[in-house]
Motif scaffolding. Structure first.
Motif, PDB file in Angstrom:
ATOM      1  N   MET A  62      16.045   7.906 -16.216  1.00 13.57           N
ATOM      2  CA  MET A  62      15.379   7.163 -17.295  1.00 13.57           C
ATOM      3  C   MET A  62      13.875   7.432 -17.300  1.00 13.57           C
ATOM      4  O   MET A  62      13.267   7.635 -18.356  1.00 13.57           O
ATOM      5  N   ILE A  63      13.274   7.441 -16.126  1.00 18.58           N
ATOM      6  CA  ILE A  63      11.832   7.700 -16.049  1.00 18.58           C
ATOM      7  C   ILE A  63      11.516   9.124 -16.493  1.00 18.58           C
ATOM      8  O   ILE A  63      10.538   9.369 -17.215  1.00 18.58           O
ATOM      9  N   SER A  64      12.354  10.074 -16.095  1.00 22.68           N
ATOM     10  CA  SER A  64      12.107  11.477 -16.450  1.00 22.68           C
ATOM     11  C   SER A  64      12.233  11.725 -17.950  1.00 22.68           C
ATOM     12  O   SER A  64      11.721  12.729 -18.461  1.00 22.68           O
ATOM     13  N   SER A  65      12.898  10.810 -18.669  1.00 26.29           N
ATOM     14  CA  SER A  65      13.034  10.965 -20.122  1.00 26.29           C
ATOM     15  C   SER A  65      11.769  10.530 -20.869  1.00 26.29           C
ATOM     16  O   SER A  65      11.644  10.770 -22.069  1.00 26.29           O
ATOM     17  N   CYS A  66      10.839   9.882 -20.167  1.00 24.13           N
ATOM     18  CA  CYS A  66       9.576   9.449 -20.779  1.00 24.13           C
ATOM     19  C   CYS A  66       8.590  10.616 -20.820  1.00 24.13           C
ATOM     20  O   CYS A  66       8.709  11.581 -20.057  1.00 24.13           O
TER      21      CYS A  66
ATOM     22  N   GLU B 195       5.669  -7.564 -20.885  1.00 22.05           N
ATOM     23  CA  GLU B 195       4.322  -7.165 -20.510  1.00 22.05           C
ATOM     24  C   GLU B 195       3.900  -5.894 -21.257  1.00 22.05           C
ATOM     25  O   GLU B 195       4.712  -5.238 -21.902  1.00 22.05           O
ATOM     26  N   LYS B 196       2.619  -5.517 -21.129  1.00 27.19           N
ATOM     27  CA  LYS B 196       2.069  -4.384 -21.880  1.00 27.19           C
ATOM     28  C   LYS B 196       2.847  -3.098 -21.610  1.00 27.19           C
ATOM     29  O   LYS B 196       3.293  -2.408 -22.529  1.00 27.19           O
ATOM     30  N   ILE B 197       2.963  -2.720 -20.339  1.00 25.45           N
ATOM     31  CA  ILE B 197       3.836  -1.609 -19.945  1.00 25.45           C
ATOM     32  C   ILE B 197       4.706  -2.136 -18.809  1.00 25.45           C
ATOM     33  O   ILE B 197       4.198  -2.541 -17.766  1.00 25.45           O
ATOM     34  N   HIS B 198       5.991  -2.142 -19.036  1.00 24.49           N
ATOM     35  CA  HIS B 198       6.864  -2.834 -18.097  1.00 24.49           C
ATOM     36  C   HIS B 198       8.165  -2.057 -17.928  1.00 24.49           C
ATOM     37  O   HIS B 198       8.992  -2.019 -18.832  1.00 24.49           O
ATOM     38  N   PHE B 199       8.328  -1.425 -16.766  1.00 25.10           N
ATOM     39  CA  PHE B 199       9.594  -0.771 -16.440  1.00 25.10           C
ATOM     40  C   PHE B 199      10.344  -1.706 -15.499  1.00 25.10           C
ATOM     41  O   PHE B 199       9.800  -2.150 -14.490  1.00 25.10           O
ATOM     42  N   TYR B 200      11.580  -2.004 -15.842  1.00 26.25           N
ATOM     43  CA  TYR B 200      12.313  -3.001 -15.069  1.00 26.25           C
ATOM     44  C   TYR B 200      13.726  -2.535 -14.736  1.00 26.25           C
ATOM     45  O   TYR B 200      14.330  -1.717 -15.435  1.00 26.25           O
ATOM     46  N   ILE B 201      14.224  -3.072 -13.636  1.00 25.71           N
ATOM     47  CA  ILE B 201      15.629  -2.927 -13.241  1.00 25.71           C
ATOM     48  C   ILE B 201      16.144  -4.333 -12.978  1.00 25.71           C
ATOM     49  O   ILE B 201      15.593  -5.054 -12.142  1.00 25.71           O
ATOM     50  N   HIS B 202      17.161  -4.725 -13.717  1.00 28.40           N
ATOM     51  CA  HIS B 202      17.801  -6.015 -13.464  1.00 28.40           C
ATOM     52  C   HIS B 202      19.190  -5.730 -12.909  1.00 28.40           C
ATOM     53  O   HIS B 202      20.095  -5.310 -13.634  1.00 28.40           O
ATOM     54  N   ALA B 203      19.349  -5.915 -11.603  1.00 26.75           N
ATOM     55  CA  ALA B 203      20.600  -5.586 -10.918  1.00 26.75           C
ATOM     56  C   ALA B 203      21.356  -6.871 -10.602  1.00 26.75           C
ATOM     57  O   ALA B 203      20.937  -7.652  -9.748  1.00 26.75           O
ATOM     58  N   GLY B 204      22.454  -7.080 -11.304  1.00 28.55           N
ATOM     59  CA  GLY B 204      23.210  -8.311 -11.140  1.00 28.55           C
ATOM     60  C   GLY B 204      24.553  -8.100 -10.474  1.00 28.55           C
ATOM     61  O   GLY B 204      24.754  -7.148  -9.717  1.00 28.55           O
ATOM     62  N   HIS B 205      25.487  -8.994 -10.792  1.00 24.99           N
ATOM     63  CA  HIS B 205      26.800  -8.946 -10.147  1.00 24.99           C
ATOM     64  C   HIS B 205      27.745  -7.959 -10.820  1.00 24.99           C
ATOM     65  O   HIS B 205      28.515  -7.272 -10.146  1.00 24.99           O
TER      66      HIS B 205
ATOM     67  N   LYS C 117       1.932   6.224 -15.842  1.00 23.66           N
ATOM     68  CA  LYS C 117       1.579   4.804 -15.890  1.00 23.66           C
ATOM     69  C   LYS C 117       2.650   3.944 -15.227  1.00 23.66           C
ATOM     70  O   LYS C 117       2.338   2.963 -14.539  1.00 23.66           O
ATOM     71  N   ILE C 118       3.922   4.305 -15.435  1.00 21.19           N
ATOM     72  CA  ILE C 118       5.021   3.556 -14.811  1.00 21.19           C
ATOM     73  C   ILE C 118       4.930   3.641 -13.293  1.00 21.19           C
ATOM     74  O   ILE C 118       5.012   2.631 -12.585  1.00 21.19           O
ATOM     75  N   LEU C 119       4.751   4.852 -12.791  1.00 19.05           N
ATOM     76  CA  LEU C 119       4.719   5.050 -11.342  1.00 19.05           C
ATOM     77  C   LEU C 119       3.471   4.440 -10.713  1.00 19.05           C
ATOM     78  O   LEU C 119       3.491   4.019  -9.557  1.00 19.05           O
TER      79      LEU C 119
ATOM     80  N   THR D 256      23.992  -3.469 -14.204  1.00 18.34           N
ATOM     81  CA  THR D 256      22.567  -3.273 -13.958  1.00 18.34           C
ATOM     82  C   THR D 256      21.913  -2.805 -15.252  1.00 18.34           C
ATOM     83  O   THR D 256      22.443  -1.919 -15.932  1.00 18.34           O
ATOM     84  N   LEU D 257      20.789  -3.422 -15.592  1.00 19.82           N
ATOM     85  CA  LEU D 257      20.003  -3.011 -16.754  1.00 19.82           C
ATOM     86  C   LEU D 257      18.781  -2.246 -16.282  1.00 19.82           C
ATOM     87  O   LEU D 257      18.112  -2.656 -15.332  1.00 19.82           O
ATOM     88  N   ILE D 258      18.498  -1.142 -16.957  1.00 17.21           N
ATOM     89  CA  ILE D 258      17.285  -0.373 -16.688  1.00 17.21           C
ATOM     90  C   ILE D 258      16.574  -0.190 -18.021  1.00 17.21           C
ATOM     91  O   ILE D 258      17.186   0.257 -19.000  1.00 17.21           O
ATOM     92  N   GLY D 259      15.301  -0.553 -18.075  1.00 15.54           N
ATOM     93  CA  GLY D 259      14.606  -0.448 -19.352  1.00 15.54           C
ATOM     94  C   GLY D 259      13.106  -0.392 -19.200  1.00 15.54           C
ATOM     95  O   GLY D 259      12.555  -0.578 -18.114  1.00 15.54           O
ATOM     96  N   CYS D 260      12.454  -0.143 -20.328  1.00 13.30           N
ATOM     97  CA  CYS D 260      10.998  -0.082 -20.343  1.00 13.30           C
ATOM     98  C   CYS D 260      10.482  -0.605 -21.678  1.00 13.30           C
ATOM     99  O   CYS D 260      10.974  -0.208 -22.741  1.00 13.30           O
TER     100      CYS D 260
END
Length: 307
Positions: free
Chosen positions: A247-251, A132-142, A258-260, A145-149
């Protein structure tokens, strides 16, 4: 030319395969039971061997942290029901989702499936699915966990952290040992984790039971409450929240705002775990966007990519 594509989401606990032509998917557990190095059972059928005491029997999980750790071919054959077809037109094509664009890992897949009757193999990463245009995501699996934007289709942030469901399970094993002096399997710990989460979601401190091995090498029924193991879940959730905040604070400030404002997209099986969504929302003061079945988000996002 007609191509029959399958999408593959190979998790450390569950494997999901989507058939594009039939618009349906199968799901099965990613484990293999061996006896004297010979396969005796796959997937759900291998679960019963978790409790075998024989040293000649081993139960192995070929995927961990998004990487191949063992022989994956039997499970892929099982999921695709592969047959050695003579016609190239009957051979399947496979779109495989990986955590990132790791070429070493892609080479492992290509080498493993080279002679397994698969016509074509392509790869897609989880960040590519979050486009998506601006997309912050957390993919938490088994197992990770991936955190990205992503911003305008470009990957701005990406971090894979070793805090996920399996770390909760390992902590539960230790808690049960301290409380009952019995050792349980990671499969039992996973079931306790899910039962704990469900009970706390309805505000109940349930009495949970399973079987564990005592100091006499005998199985016995053990009891433990949801609140006994809740700290094991919370500790991992705290790590996920901490890394997300970092991660968010590094932006830059504009992107942070915009993320928040837009919110954070939460996917993966651990998104169902009690407390994680509420904890993220409380600590980050932003919407947490989650589907009804976040464990299927990756395979659902893969639909249509090869039409």
């Amino acid at each position: 030319m007609f191509e029959r594509w399958y999408a593959l989401d190979a998790g450390s606990h569950q494997i999901r395969i989507y058939d594009e032509s039939k618009d349906c998917f199968v799901q099965f557990q990613s484990l293999i039971a061996y006896k004297n190095n010979e396969i005796v059972a796959l997937s759900h059928d291998a679960l019963e061997y978790v409790y075998h005491r024989s040293t000649s029997i081993k139960v192995k999980y070929p995927f961990s942290e998004g990487k191949i750790k063992g022989d994956i071919v039997p499970l892929i054959q099982y999921g695709l029901n592969l047959k050695k077809e003579k016609s190239i037109f009957s051979k399947p094509c496979l779109l495989i989702c990986l955590p990132d664009k790791n070429e070493t890992e892609q080479d492992k897949w290509l080498k493993a499936l080279k002679n397994e009757g698969i016509r074509k193999i392509e790869f897609i990463s989880i960040p590519q699915l979050m486009n998506e245009k601006i997309h912050f995501y957390i993919h938490a699996g088994h197992s990770y966990t991936l955190i990205g934007c992503n911003v305008n289709g470009k990957e701005i942030l990406y971090k894979q952290i070793p805090f996920a469901g399996i770390q909760m399970d390992e902590a539960i094993v230790q808690t049960v040992l301290k409380k009952t002096s019995c050792i349980i399997s990671k499969e039992d710990a996973r079931i306790l984790k899910e039962a704990c989460s469900k009970s706390l979601n309805i505000n109940k401190n349930a009495n949970l039971t399973c079987f564990g091995m005592n100091k006499y090498n005998q199985y016995e029924k053990i009891n433990i409450t949801s609140m006994n193991i809740w700290p094991d879940l919370l500790a991992i959730e705290q790590q996920i929240v901490l890394w997300t905040k970092q991660m968010i604070s590094s932006c830059n400030l504009d992107l942070q705002e915009k993320i928040l404002e837009q919110g954070i997209y939460l996917s993966g099986g651990l998104a169902n775990c009690f407390g994680l969504r509420a904890y993220l929302k409380h600590e980050l003061h932003c919407p947490i966007i989650c589907t009804q079945s976040p464990q299927y988000d990756i395979i659902n996002k893969m639909k249509g990519w090869k039409k």
